[in-house]
Design a protein around this motif. Structure first.
Motif, short mmCIF file in Angstrom:
data_model
loop_
_atom_site.label_atom_id
_atom_site.label_comp_id
_atom_site.label_asym_id
_atom_site.label_seq_id
_atom_site.Cartn_x
_atom_site.Cartn_y
_atom_site.Cartn_z
N TYR A 21 0.80 -1.23 0.00
CA TYR A 21 0.00 0.00 0.00
C TYR A 21 0.83 1.28 0.00
O TYR A 21 0.29 2.36 0.24
CB TYR A 21 -0.95 0.00 1.21
N GLY A 22 2.10 1.17 -0.29
CA GLY A 22 2.93 2.37 -0.33
C GLY A 22 2.97 3.05 1.03
O GLY A 22 3.16 2.41 2.06
N TYR A 23 2.74 4.36 1.02
CA TYR A 23 2.80 5.13 2.26
C TYR A 23 1.45 5.21 2.97
O TYR A 23 1.32 5.87 4.00
CB TYR A 23 3.29 6.55 1.95
N ALA A 24 0.43 4.55 2.43
CA ALA A 24 -0.96 4.78 2.86
C ALA A 24 -1.24 4.39 4.31
O ALA A 24 -2.21 4.88 4.90
CB ALA A 24 -1.92 4.02 1.94
N LEU A 25 -0.42 3.51 4.91
CA LEU A 25 -0.72 3.04 6.26
C LEU A 25 0.19 3.64 7.33
O LEU A 25 0.23 3.15 8.46
CB LEU A 25 -0.66 1.51 6.31
N ILE A 26 0.89 4.73 6.99
CA ILE A 26 1.72 5.39 8.01
C ILE A 26 0.85 5.85 9.18
O ILE A 26 1.24 5.75 10.34
CB ILE A 26 2.48 6.58 7.39
N PRO A 148 12.50 8.88 -0.72
CA PRO A 148 11.04 8.91 -0.78
C PRO A 148 10.50 10.28 -1.19
O PRO A 148 11.19 11.29 -1.05
CB PRO A 148 10.64 8.60 0.67
N SER A 149 9.28 10.29 -1.69
CA SER A 149 8.62 11.55 -2.04
C SER A 149 8.04 12.17 -0.77
O SER A 149 7.15 11.58 -0.15
CB SER A 149 7.49 11.29 -3.04
N PRO A 150 8.50 13.37 -0.38
CA PRO A 150 7.99 14.01 0.85
C PRO A 150 6.47 14.22 0.81
O PRO A 150 5.80 14.07 1.83
CB PRO A 150 8.73 15.35 0.89
N VAL A 151 5.94 14.57 -0.35
CA VAL A 151 4.49 14.81 -0.47
C VAL A 151 3.72 13.52 -0.24
O VAL A 151 2.73 13.49 0.51
CB VAL A 151 4.14 15.40 -1.86
N GLU A 152 4.17 12.41 -0.85
CA GLU A 152 3.48 11.13 -0.69
C GLU A 152 3.60 10.62 0.75
O GLU A 152 2.65 10.02 1.29
CB GLU A 152 4.05 10.10 -1.67
N VAL A 153 4.76 10.84 1.36
CA VAL A 153 4.93 10.45 2.76
C VAL A 153 3.95 11.22 3.64
O VAL A 153 3.29 10.66 4.51
CB VAL A 153 6.38 10.70 3.24
N ALA A 154 3.83 12.52 3.40
CA ALA A 154 2.91 13.36 4.18
C ALA A 154 1.47 12.89 4.01
O ALA A 154 0.69 12.89 4.97
CB ALA A 154 3.04 14.82 3.75
N GLN A 155 1.11 12.46 2.80
CA GLN A 155 -0.26 11.97 2.56
C GLN A 155 -0.55 10.70 3.36
O GLN A 155 -1.70 10.42 3.70
CB GLN A 155 -0.45 11.70 1.06
N GLY A 156 0.50 9.95 3.67
CA GLY A 156 0.33 8.72 4.44
C GLY A 156 -0.13 8.95 5.87
O GLY A 156 -0.61 8.02 6.53
N PHE A 157 0.02 10.18 6.36
CA PHE A 157 -0.42 10.50 7.71
C PHE A 157 -1.93 10.75 7.77
O PHE A 157 -2.49 10.88 8.85
CB PHE A 157 0.33 11.73 8.23
#
Length: 398
Positions: A21-26, A148-157
């Motif tokens: 799920y990529g960053y989706a479950l951070i 990692p992409s900072p924007v995608e990481v942030a979306q995971g929150f």
């Protein structure tokens, strides 16, 4: 105790979350950390204002039933140790190019855990804390190198559940973070730390915050690495023990493989001591033994005996046909199915018992957290219990 929740199972569950799920479950890691913190906070308050959790159980249902529960839960701790010693052994086997087989290394890991666990509490705490910082540095380095992409990481929150599988993985993250042995240990070890009054609660919460933040950052780093490296490389599942390390090596170089395996060794070994301390503490509290302390002969004998059983990972693998990865993921799941709901229910009872807690019984906010934990634990037990048992014992019956 925070170190005990972050073991090899945490590494593989977080890796799977990033792969699928990529960053989706951070966000699920953040939620799990908060819930684990709250549960241990309640356990600490029980120890300060009331009783140890097993002491409470003994007083409410009697020594015999309390000992039965302690022995049943001890099986889960031993199963955990079977998986953890196997993880240490396989990591060393791969690091040495198969010059050392995993089976004897697993036995050495068990002996080392016995020797470490009988040290004085302060020394064990310093050792475990140092290991956690090593893990933190290792995984921050790899996460940074993965780009990692900072924007995608942030979306995971931001909370989201792409599908049913994401919900189950989110539950797995929660199950490996809100670790039931910690509910027993925290209620006992607050006095070891000298925390005995209301004024000490700020120190308790500072201690828990520090540990859970470190553990949470490490887990997030593993999801980030998996999402940034394994997922783009075409990996959809972790098919073998070495899959994450191989993928990291292909993209970042062999150094990343070494870091991954060192991380598995550190996380697995770090978990053995606190998890296995739970067994003698529970048993001695259940029978109200005169000597319940870690430096007593009874404690050391029970602790060593439990680890000797936990060193049987080579035998368990041969008899059940389970792979190392299966043991690493299934045995924590077994504990989530059987240990977590039972322990969460008793903790809920204890912190709401006026006779035990006096004026310090749970408020509605704490009860809301505890109800969530009990409902979650019950849901996991009902929905996955049969599947977990079939996966563990299917090899022997087939």
């Amino acid at each position: 105790m925070v170190a005990s929740y972050f073991g090899s199972g945490s590494i593989y569950i977080a890796s799977q979350a990033g792969v699928e799920y990529g960053y989706a479950l951070i966000w699920a890691v953040i939620g799990a950390v908060l819930l684990g913190f709250m549960a241990q906070d309640m356990s600490a308050r029980l120890g300060i204002f009331g009783d140890t959790l097993m002491g409470f159980i003994r007083k409410k249902i009697g020594k015999g039933p309390a000992l039965t529960i302690a022995l049943f839960l001890s099986l889960g701790c031993i199963a955990w140790t079977v998986a953890l010693t196997a993880a240490v052994g396989m990591s060393v086997e791969i690091l040495t190019g198969e010059a050392l087989a995993w089976q004897p290394v697993a036995l050495v890991a068990g002996v080392a855990a016995i020797l470490t666990g009988v040290l004085k509490y302060d020394r064990v705490e310093k050792f475990v804390t140092a290991m956690m910082f090593v893990l933190l540095v290792l995984y921050i380095v790899v996460a940074g190198a993965s780009g990692p992409s900072p924007v995608e990481v942030a979306q995971g929150f931001v909370p989201s559940l792409p599908d049913q599988g994401a919900m189950l993985l989110g539950a797995a993250i929660l199950g490996t973070t809100a670790l039931w042995p910690n509910f027993f240990l925290e209620s006992i070890l607050v006095k070891k730390k000298g925390w005995t009054t209301k004024e000490d609660l700020s120190d308790v919460r500072h201690d828990l915050s520090f540990g859970y933040i470190v553990g949470g950052i490490i887990t997030v780093c593993i999801i980030v690495v998996s999402a940034a490296v394994l997922r783009p490389a075409g990996y959809t599942e972790l098919t073998s023990f070495i899959t994450p390390g191989q993928a990291l090596a292909e993209v970042l170089g062999e150094w990343a493989m070494v870091v991954f395996l060192l991380g598995v060794i550190g996380a697995a070994f770090n978990s053995i001591v606190p998890i296995m301390w739970t067994i003698p503490y529970m048993i001695l509290e259940a029978v109200d033994a005169p000597e319940k302390e870690q430096d007593s002969k009874s404690f050391k004998l029970i602790y060593a005996g439990g680890i000797l059983l936990g060193m049987s990972s080579p035998i368990v693998s041969a008899v059940t046909g389970l792979s190392i990865v299966q043991m690493i993921t299934l045995f924590p799941a077994f504990n989530g199915v059987f240990g977590l709901p039972l322990t969460a229910a008793f903790l809920f009872w204890a912190v709401n018992d006026k006779k035990t807690m006096g004026e310090h019984v749970n408020g509605w906010k704490s009860n809301l957290i505890n109800v969530v934990l009990v409902i979650f634990a019950t849901y996991v037990a009902i929905s996955s219990g049969r599947g977990v048992l079939e996966a563990i014992f299917g090899g022997m019956m087939g």
